[in-house]
Motif scaffolding. Structure first.
Motif, PDB file in Angstrom:
ATOM      1  N   HIS A   1      95.434  77.632 106.551  1.00  0.00           N
ATOM      2  CA  HIS A   1      95.628  79.041 106.204  1.00  0.00           C
ATOM      3  C   HIS A   1      96.545  79.166 104.983  1.00  0.00           C
ATOM      4  N   GLU A   2      97.662  78.416 105.011  1.00  0.00           N
ATOM      5  CA  GLU A   2      98.641  78.535 103.914  1.00  0.00           C
ATOM      6  C   GLU A   2      98.101  77.922 102.620  1.00  0.00           C
TER       7      GLU A   2
ATOM      8  N   CYS B   1      97.523  87.441 109.471  1.00  0.00           N
ATOM      9  CA  CYS B   1      98.210  87.099 108.213  1.00  0.00           C
ATOM     10  C   CYS B   1      99.230  88.181 107.903  1.00  0.00           C
ATOM     11  N   LEU B   2     100.409  87.774 107.467  1.00  0.00           N
ATOM     12  CA  LEU B   2     101.458  88.750 107.137  1.00  0.00           C
ATOM     13  C   LEU B   2     101.023  89.669 105.991  1.00  0.00           C
TER      14      LEU B   2
ATOM     15  N   GLN C   1     102.744  85.130  98.492  1.00  0.00           N
ATOM     16  CA  GLN C   1     102.919  86.283  99.390  1.00  0.00           C
ATOM     17  C   GLN C   1     104.234  87.021  99.116  1.00  0.00           C
TER      18      GLN C   1
ATOM     19  N   HIS D   1      95.964  80.337 100.901  1.00  0.00           N
ATOM     20  CA  HIS D   1      96.749  81.308 100.126  1.00  0.00           C
ATOM     21  C   HIS D   1      96.999  80.796  98.709  1.00  0.00           C
TER      22      HIS D   1
HETATM   23 NI    NI Z   1      98.558  84.472 105.597  1.00  0.00          NI
END
Ligand code: NI
Length: 177
Positions: free
Chosen positions: A142-143, A100-101, A58, A146
């Motif tokens: 979630h991470e 999510c960012l 990210q 990614h």
């Molecule tokens: Ni995220």
């Protein structure tokens, strides 16, 4: 703080549809000062956002590294640095709302395992095992998604995905590469 302190920096967060978010990340093999600087900057970036978790891709670094702090929503939460994480086992399912960012202003309800056990390494390369059946369990999943090049929208159904493609993707097309 004793001695030399390299100041931390808030890094720019990559957002959909940046390609780096779609790529599977590579394992971390060097536990050197560059890695420690990256970890410190990711922690700073997560808190500044603010977010409860951040994966290295990210911020454009395609490595298996995440930082998490779920303490705002989980009494078992605290700052976690997790490298090369693997989900050892999972149990049950639960629907919950996630954001999510990398998908600003988007939230959706998705199904995740209720409980997970995750194994990985800490910032010094030492072994870590984390078990959670709380909010932290969702953040871990979630991470780790990614790190496998997956976003929330890769876990939603066809109808929701069509809506996402029509509305969100079009509005964010300016960021298209
Ligand atoms: Ni995220």
């Amino acid at each position: 703080m004793i001695g030399y302190h390299k100041s931390m920096a808030v890094l720019p967060i990559k957002t959909y549809p940046d390609r780096v978010l779609k790529e599977k990340t590579a394992p971390v093999t060097e536990f050197d000062s560059d890695l420690k600087n990256l970890i410190d900057n990711m922690i700073e970036t997560m808190y500044a956002a603010p977010g409860v978790g951040l994966a290295a891709n990210q911020v454009g670094i395609s490595k298996q590294l995440v930082v998490i702090d779920a303490s705002a929503r989980d009494e078992d939460g605290s700052l976690i640095v997790l490298i090369n994480p693997v989900i050892l086992c999972s149990e049950g399912t639960e629907d919950s709302e996630e954001g999510c960012l990398s998908l600003p202003e988007y939230t959706t309800v998705i199904k995740r395992a209720l409980k997970v056990k995750v194994e990985g390494l800490d910032r010094d390369g030492g072994p870590v095992v984390i078990e959670s059946d709380g909010f932290l369990a969702k953040v871990l999943q979630h991470e780790i998604d990614h790190l496998n090049g997956m976003l929330l929208i890769d876990r939603i159904g066809r109808i929701k995905r069509e809506f996402f493609n029509k509305r969100y993707a079009r509005e964010h097309a300016a960021g298209n590469k």
